[in-house]
Design a protein around this motif. Structure first.
Motif, PDB file in Angstrom:
ATOM      1  N   SER A 292      -3.690 -10.620   4.950  1.00 32.67           N
ATOM      2  CA  SER A 292      -4.339 -11.313   3.849  1.00 32.67           C
ATOM      3  C   SER A 292      -3.284 -11.685   2.808  1.00 32.67           C
ATOM      4  CB  SER A 292      -5.406 -10.407   3.241  1.00 32.67           C
ATOM      5  OG  SER A 292      -4.806  -9.246   2.700  1.00 32.67           O
ATOM      6  N   PRO A 293      -3.660 -12.421   1.759  1.00 29.46           N
ATOM      7  CA  PRO A 293      -2.656 -12.747   0.724  1.00 29.46           C
ATOM      8  C   PRO A 293      -1.997 -11.516   0.099  1.00 29.46           C
ATOM      9  CG  PRO A 293      -4.556 -14.187   0.501  1.00 29.46           C
ATOM     10  CD  PRO A 293      -4.911 -13.192   1.558  1.00 29.46           C
ATOM     11  N   SER A 294      -2.794 -10.462  -0.171  1.00 27.37           N
ATOM     12  CA  SER A 294      -2.205  -9.266  -0.779  1.00 27.37           C
ATOM     13  C   SER A 294      -1.263  -8.564   0.195  1.00 27.37           C
ATOM     14  CB  SER A 294      -3.312  -8.307  -1.218  1.00 27.37           C
ATOM     15  OG  SER A 294      -4.104  -7.914  -0.110  1.00 27.37           O
ATOM     16  N   LEU A 295      -1.625  -8.469   1.485  1.00 25.04           N
ATOM     17  CA  LEU A 295      -0.741  -7.836   2.461  1.00 25.04           C
ATOM     18  C   LEU A 295       0.531  -8.661   2.677  1.00 25.04           C
ATOM     19  CD1 LEU A 295      -3.217  -6.527   5.183  1.00 25.04           C
ATOM     20  CD2 LEU A 295      -1.951  -5.211   3.487  1.00 25.04           C
ATOM     21  N   LEU A 296       0.390  -9.985   2.692  1.00 24.08           N
ATOM     22  CA  LEU A 296       1.573 -10.825   2.827  1.00 24.08           C
ATOM     23  C   LEU A 296       2.497 -10.654   1.627  1.00 24.08           C
ATOM     24  CD1 LEU A 296       3.157 -12.983   4.346  1.00 24.08           C
ATOM     25  CD2 LEU A 296       1.794 -14.723   3.168  1.00 24.08           C
ATOM     26  N   MET A 297       1.905 -10.576   0.427  1.00 20.32           N
ATOM     27  CA  MET A 297       2.720 -10.370  -0.771  1.00 20.32           C
ATOM     28  C   MET A 297       3.451  -9.025  -0.708  1.00 20.32           C
ATOM     29  SD  MET A 297       1.444 -10.563  -4.736  1.00 20.32           S
ATOM     30  CE  MET A 297       0.654 -12.130  -4.366  1.00 20.32           C
ATOM     31  N   LEU A 298       2.750  -7.988  -0.242  1.00 18.89           N
ATOM     32  CA  LEU A 298       3.394  -6.675  -0.108  1.00 18.89           C
ATOM     33  C   LEU A 298       4.525  -6.720   0.923  1.00 18.89           C
ATOM     34  CD1 LEU A 298       3.430  -3.653  -0.787  1.00 18.89           C
ATOM     35  CD2 LEU A 298       1.698  -3.306   0.974  1.00 18.89           C
ATOM     36  N   SER A 299       4.292  -7.398   2.047  1.00 17.49           N
ATOM     37  CA  SER A 299       5.341  -7.513   3.066  1.00 17.49           C
ATOM     38  C   SER A 299       6.542  -8.274   2.530  1.00 17.49           C
ATOM     39  CB  SER A 299       4.776  -8.211   4.310  1.00 17.49           C
ATOM     40  OG  SER A 299       3.669  -7.512   4.844  1.00 17.49           O
ATOM     41  N   ILE A 300       6.284  -9.333   1.757  1.00 14.05           N
ATOM     42  CA  ILE A 300       7.374 -10.110   1.172  1.00 14.05           C
ATOM     43  C   ILE A 300       8.183  -9.248   0.206  1.00 14.05           C
ATOM     44  CG2 ILE A 300       7.913 -12.054  -0.327  1.00 14.05           C
ATOM     45  CD1 ILE A 300       7.215 -12.818   2.531  1.00 14.05           C
ATOM     46  N   GLN A 301       7.490  -8.399  -0.573  1.00 16.99           N
ATOM     47  CA  GLN A 301       8.204  -7.512  -1.498  1.00 16.99           C
ATOM     48  C   GLN A 301       9.078  -6.514  -0.749  1.00 16.99           C
ATOM     49  OE1 GLN A 301       5.194  -5.767  -3.982  1.00 16.99           O
ATOM     50  NE2 GLN A 301       4.839  -7.647  -5.149  1.00 16.99           N
ATOM     51  N   VAL A 302       8.566  -6.010   0.387  1.00 16.58           N
ATOM     52  CA  VAL A 302       9.372  -5.085   1.192  1.00 16.58           C
ATOM     53  C   VAL A 302      10.611  -5.802   1.744  1.00 16.58           C
ATOM     54  CG1 VAL A 302       9.402  -3.690   3.298  1.00 16.58           C
ATOM     55  CG2 VAL A 302       7.425  -3.613   1.778  1.00 16.58           C
ATOM     56  N   ILE A 303      10.423  -7.017   2.253  1.00 13.81           N
ATOM     57  CA  ILE A 303      11.565  -7.781   2.775  1.00 13.81           C
ATOM     58  C   ILE A 303      12.560  -8.091   1.664  1.00 13.81           C
ATOM     59  CG2 ILE A 303      12.218  -9.970   3.844  1.00 13.81           C
ATOM     60  CD1 ILE A 303       9.527  -9.917   5.306  1.00 13.81           C
ATOM     61  N   GLN A 304      12.032  -8.417   0.466  1.00 16.66           N
ATOM     62  CA  GLN A 304      12.928  -8.670  -0.663  1.00 16.66           C
ATOM     63  C   GLN A 304      13.743  -7.437  -1.012  1.00 16.66           C
ATOM     64  OE1 GLN A 304      10.858  -9.623  -4.256  1.00 16.66           O
ATOM     65  NE2 GLN A 304      12.660 -10.396  -5.306  1.00 16.66           N
ATOM     66  N   ALA A 305      13.094  -6.264  -0.970  1.00  9.79           N
ATOM     67  CA  ALA A 305      13.836  -5.026  -1.244  1.00  9.79           C
ATOM     68  C   ALA A 305      14.915  -4.787  -0.198  1.00  9.79           C
ATOM     69  CB  ALA A 305      12.870  -3.843  -1.300  1.00  9.79           C
ATOM     70  N   VAL A 306      14.597  -5.093   1.065  1.00  9.32           N
ATOM     71  CA  VAL A 306      15.590  -4.907   2.131  1.00  9.32           C
ATOM     72  C   VAL A 306      16.760  -5.864   1.935  1.00  9.32           C
ATOM     73  CG1 VAL A 306      15.977  -5.102   4.612  1.00  9.32           C
ATOM     74  CG2 VAL A 306      13.905  -4.021   3.769  1.00  9.32           C
ATOM     75  N   LEU A 307      16.462  -7.122   1.587  1.00  8.30           N
ATOM     76  CA  LEU A 307      17.531  -8.091   1.342  1.00  8.30           C
ATOM     77  C   LEU A 307      18.379  -7.684   0.139  1.00  8.30           C
ATOM     78  CD1 LEU A 307      15.541 -11.425   1.909  1.00  8.30           C
ATOM     79  CD2 LEU A 307      17.234 -10.399   3.433  1.00  8.30           C
ATOM     80  N   LYS A 308      17.725  -7.189  -0.902  1.00  4.89           N
ATOM     81  CA  LYS A 308      18.472  -6.740  -2.069  1.00  4.89           C
ATOM     82  C   LYS A 308      19.362  -5.564  -1.726  1.00  4.89           C
ATOM     83  CE  LYS A 308      17.814  -5.196  -6.835  1.00  4.89           C
ATOM     84  NZ  LYS A 308      16.806  -4.853  -7.881  1.00  4.89           N
TER      85      LYS A 308
END
Length: 408
Positions: A292-308
């Motif tokens: 869903s939009p909230s799960l996609l947003m959470l996944s994007i935040q996790v990927i952003q943390a990994v990239l950071k």
């Protein structure tokens, strides 16, 4: 009462004197035993007090020794702190010099880049002038493209509802260059979004072509029979879509072995998990995750943390490399300082030898100056033991001979 007294008197009278003596001896022995026990208790208490006093003195000695050790440790810690402070100041000075050099190089590089950017902007302005001339033709062609899209809508229009929302979530959560929209894969398919993973891992595919028409048919069903038919159609469309994602977007070595199927609404996501559990299970078996939009947003935040975290590790490697270079420079500086110290020591030794020679010359000059001569050929006084022989005075800088002759 009288009867009892008489019976007691008769009983005492019946006891023999030997028995009375035996009872008295027993009482005396008992009394002596009590006295002995009291003396032993006093002696035991005295020994315990002495032992307690000895232990207290021993504890005080141990405490004094511990305080002495603590004072020595504090002195050593203070000395180590002073040494470390001096080393830290030297290191900070070296680092500041290194950073100043790097700042100068960066400034020069930025100046060159700025100059190059201005030149590129000038060329870009020239090309934009050409593009502006063709903009009118592009606007005309855009109208024709809109009509062509209306003719070729089919599957692409089914994902139009969630496409913009998915793109907004991805663009807001990830930096530029970390994702791509409508990128062509090796098999010719074009997923809605691909997210680049860190450490050279294959990208993650996100699909937003949700079968919205079948879902709207379920909502618009006016009877239970029509709703059942619409639900079956929605289930078939979802299964076909899941199979298409698995076959088109899950490419071994090119993409991740898991893909996301984006659902544009939280309520639709909840109803799918509540009423269409077989579809969810089939998606899991096909390694398709419905988000869903909230799960996609959470996944994007996790990927952003990994990239950071990856960027931080890359910078940490650079910092470690610079520190290693800095330590090499510091070791070379220490070696050169030690060599310079040796040179200074040799120079000081030479200076000491020159001072010694100068002192000897001064003493010899004073002895020469102490000689007395007579003017006009008079009688000269001998300088050493009235000898009339020639006197010679030698120095390290040359040979000086003085002859004194006695005239009669």
């Amino acid at each position: 009462m009288t009867i009892h007294s008489e019976s007691l008197a008769l009983a005492l009278a019946s006891i023999s004197p030997a028995m009375l003596a035996l009872i008295g001896g027993a009482l005396a022995a008992l009394f002596m035993l009590v006295i002995v026990l009291l003396l032993r208790g006093a002696s035991l208490r005295r020994e315990q007090a002495e032992e307690a006093s000895f232990r207290a003195e021993e504890n005080e000695a141990r405490m004094a020794e511990l305080l002495k050790i603590q004072a020595e440790m504090q002195g050593r810690i203070a000395a180590m702190t002073e040494v470390f402070g001096a080393r830290q100041s030297e290191l900070n000075q070296t680092i500041s010099q290194r950073l100043d050099g790097m700042s100068q190089r960066v400034s020069s590089t930025i100046t060159e880049q700025t100059k190059s950017t201005h030149e590129n902007l000038q060329r870009l302005q020239e090309r934009l002038a050409v593009i502006d001339a063709a903009q009118n033709n592009i606007q005309t062609l855009a109208k024709d493209v809109v009509g062509l899209q209306a003719i070729l809508s089919n599957k692409q229009t089914r994902g139009a509802f969630g496409q913009s929302r998915m793109e907004t979530i991805v663009a807001d959560g990830l930096p530029m260059g970390a994702y791509a929209f409508q990128q062509t894969l090796s098999n010719g398919s074009r997923p809605d979004c691909t997210i680049r993973m860190p450490n050279g891992a294959p990208p993650l595919v996100i699909d937003a072509k949700f079968p919205l028409e079948a879902w709207n048919a379920i909502r618009d069903a006016g009877s239970p029979e029509a709703g059942k038919i619409a639900s079956q159609q929605f289930r078939r469309d979802m299964e076909v879509h899941i199979r298409d994602i698995s076959e088109k977007y899950l490419i071994q070595g090119e993409t991740q072995d898991t893909a996301f199927l984006f659902v544009p609404s939280e309520s639709i996501f909840a109803e799918i998990h509540e009423h269409f559990e077989p579809v969810v299970q089939k998606a899991h078996r096909a390694r398709i995750v419905i988000v869903s939009p909230s799960l996609l947003m959470l996944s994007i935040q996790v990927i952003q943390a990994v990239l950071k975290d990856q960027r931080m590790r890359a910078q940490a490697h650079l910092i470690q490399g610079e520190v290693a270079i800095l330590m090499d420079d510091l070791s070379r500086l220490d070696e050169r300082v030690r060599k310079l110290q040796g040179h200074f020591a040799m120079a000081q030794k030479d200076i000491d030898m020159v001072v010694t020679s100068a002192d000897k010359l001064s003493k010899r000059g004073a002895r020469i100056e102490a000689l007395e001569f007579e003017a006009g050929g008079g009688e000269a006084k001998p300088a050493r033991d009235s000898e009339a022989a020639a006197k010679s005075v030698e120095s390290r800088t040359g040979l000086l001979k003085l002859r004194v002759v006695d005239e009669e």
